[in-house]
Write a protein that holds these residues in place. Sequence first.
Motif, PDB file in Angstrom:
ATOM      1  N   HIS A 118     -11.368   3.650  11.834  1.00  0.00           N
ATOM      2  CA  HIS A 118     -10.949   3.944  10.465  1.00  0.00           C
ATOM      3  C   HIS A 118     -12.117   3.886   9.490  1.00  0.00           C
ATOM      4  O   HIS A 118     -12.710   2.844   9.298  1.00  0.00           O
ATOM      5  CB  HIS A 118      -9.840   2.972  10.048  1.00  0.00           C
ATOM      6  N   HIS A 166      -8.822  -3.666  13.688  1.00  0.00           N
ATOM      7  CA  HIS A 166      -8.248  -2.321  13.693  1.00  0.00           C
ATOM      8  C   HIS A 166      -8.081  -1.778  12.282  1.00  0.00           C
ATOM      9  O   HIS A 166      -9.051  -1.347  11.673  1.00  0.00           O
ATOM     10  CB  HIS A 166      -6.941  -2.319  14.510  1.00  0.00           C
ATOM     11  N   LEU A 231      -2.131  -1.005  11.547  1.00  0.00           N
ATOM     12  CA  LEU A 231      -2.776  -0.223  10.486  1.00  0.00           C
ATOM     13  C   LEU A 231      -2.728  -0.958   9.150  1.00  0.00           C
ATOM     14  O   LEU A 231      -1.918  -1.866   8.980  1.00  0.00           O
ATOM     15  CB  LEU A 231      -2.110   1.149  10.361  1.00  0.00           C
ATOM     16  N   HIS A 366       1.202   8.952  11.895  1.00  0.00           N
ATOM     17  CA  HIS A 366       0.454   8.772  10.642  1.00  0.00           C
ATOM     18  C   HIS A 366       0.931   9.800   9.617  1.00  0.00           C
ATOM     19  O   HIS A 366       1.354  10.893   9.984  1.00  0.00           O
ATOM     20  CB  HIS A 366      -1.050   8.960  10.884  1.00  0.00           C
TER      21      HIS A 366
HETATM   22 CU1  K7E Z   1      -3.434   5.626  15.256  1.00  0.00          CU
HETATM   23 CU2  K7E Z   1      -6.726   3.112  15.883  1.00  0.00          CU
HETATM   24 CU3  K7E Z   1      -5.733   4.689  13.536  1.00  0.00          CU
HETATM   25 CU4  K7E Z   1      -6.021   5.826  16.766  1.00  0.00          CU
HETATM   26  S1  K7E Z   1      -5.158   4.356  15.487  1.00  0.00           S
HETATM   27  S2  K7E Z   1      -4.610   7.420  16.550  1.00  0.00           S
END
Ligand code: K7E
Length: 615
Positions: A118, A166, A231, A366
């Motif tokens: 991220h 994460h 997240l 997402h």
């Molecule tokens: Cu959905 Cu580490 Cu942001 Cu990969 S996480 S897709």
Amino acid sequence: MSDKMSDKKVNRRNFFKIVGAAGAAAGVGAVIPRGTRTAKAQKSGNGRAKYDVSPGDLDDYYGFWSGGHSGEIRLIGVPSMREIKRIPVFNKDVGSGWGITDESKALLRGRDAGDTHHVHGSYKNGTYDGKWLFVNDKLNNRMARIRIDYLEVDAILDIPNIQGAHGLFPQRYPETKWVVLNSEFQTPVPNDASNKAAFNNPQEYYGMHTIVDAEKMSIVCQVMVDENLDLAACDYQGKYSMTTSYNIEKGVTISEMLASDYDYMLVFHWGKIRDALRQGKYRMVNGVKVVDGRKGHSDIALRIPVPKNPHGVNISPDGRYAVCCGKVSPTVTVVDLEKIDSAHDGKIKPEECIVAQPYIGLGPLHTTYDGRGNAITSVFIDSTNVKWNIAKAIEAEKQGAKAKEKNPHIVDVLDIHYQVGHIMATMAETKEADGKWLVSLNKISKDRFLNCGPLKPENDQLIDITGEKLKLVHDSPAYIEPHDCIMVRRDIIEPKVQDRYDMFENPLAVTDNSVVRNGNHVTIKMTATAPVFGLQEVRVKQGDEVTLIVTNHDEISDLTNGVAISSYNINFVLGPFQTKSVTFTADKPGVFWVYCTNFCHALHLEMRMRFIVEV
Ligand code: K7E
Ligand code: CA
């Protein structure tokens, strides 16, 4: 699966037709005088955005992609999807000398593998300020900061007491003072011999919501919770950070992690965290203030139940809603952030903050936004991007089951190729979401590119979102595995990026060439000005420890010099006015050529000097 495959084949043919039409509409092939062709997402004949960026034209957006396993960040121009630069972060990169020079080794501290997911920029008043980028390292539990003026890492912070660093998100308002980072894996706290009784007791494993001071790159505190934290997102008021948890069960196997019918979206109350710190309500663990955020121990975290094992949480650009993706559930949960205060004060139940739970598809992961009231959610199992209207979803929820059945919120469903993880629209993580482009970061490319063996690239698909329908315009192969990206308007970044280094920002900057011995340590200070090194010959003795410091004295933009020492595994480059150093043991006797590795001049090949290691 085979039925699904043949569906996709049909879609694939459709795709080619679509591109043909877009190309014609965009006037591809027409002669337009240079300088008038811009890459602006201008309306072309069919009212859609133009994605073709002609030779000599520039992209409209700086895209910052995480590099996944590579541990780097990639700079991608949008909408051309051209890779412009790689920014080494947690990895070793011989192209720049990252992981080879003393300066980068001091930041990496012995580790040159990472796992970036991220990337986010620093904020002021809800939009990017163009100062920093931040990125997580899930592998070694670190967070790095990239200064945007050089687009290089300037700090790496090790975070104790966590594993699986994460979800990461910077404070959006009034500006980025804090950055939050989640630990996805619950562990004993502390996780060492002093706490060995906890090793075999998963009930004694905890998650951490770490708060980092963005300026100092130091840890403000950690909020310890029973849940795992996946997240992360920060609100637009500077009051809350929130995260999803998929393992409130404290399970250590998949089936245990799926046992509960629900998990939580946790909302951390920053005022209450500050109070706890002020009142000394914390314990020190490995030098970090650990605040108790567990249920029943404090009211720092609000726990909103959401369908089991959710994944992403993203805030709408108006700051009003948090959308939490179902993953295992085919729905998303819409949380009204205006209700959080009341829930935190105990006036309403946490679940009363939920204003809609619309159906999206199988495996929503997402969500991103177009700034016009619509959300777009990535759907992994269905391999789709689903555009839906937030107000309509809330309205249908109010009206009840009958209204919901018709799915009035769904605006468009686009097949993507295939298995999408993150999805991101231009400026969508800011209040200036502009609804121009969407990137679908698909994990599987299958038949979309030339077959390149068992390990195929991923497929980053560019989608025009200026109209009602989502329109796929470009496929771009990507090396494994950019989980996430942001796309920042060029006018925010461009004015800040420097063409040369500030020479004396580095106290080691070399102005005079010298070789100084101190016992068995030899310090070589050398200038590089294409096509000559400031020294033509250096002699040391076998076994000497050598520090070589080099400054590039070329002030011409992009005049880069390389410094490599044959057979010594040393190779790095220096931008204009940059200084780097490297320390090594001269363990092999002989004559070794130091040479320039970066084509700098017509006499580049002659740019070398002898390094003689005497017996
Ligand atoms: Cu959905 Cu580490 Cu942001 Cu990969 S996480 S897709
Ligand atoms: Ca669960």
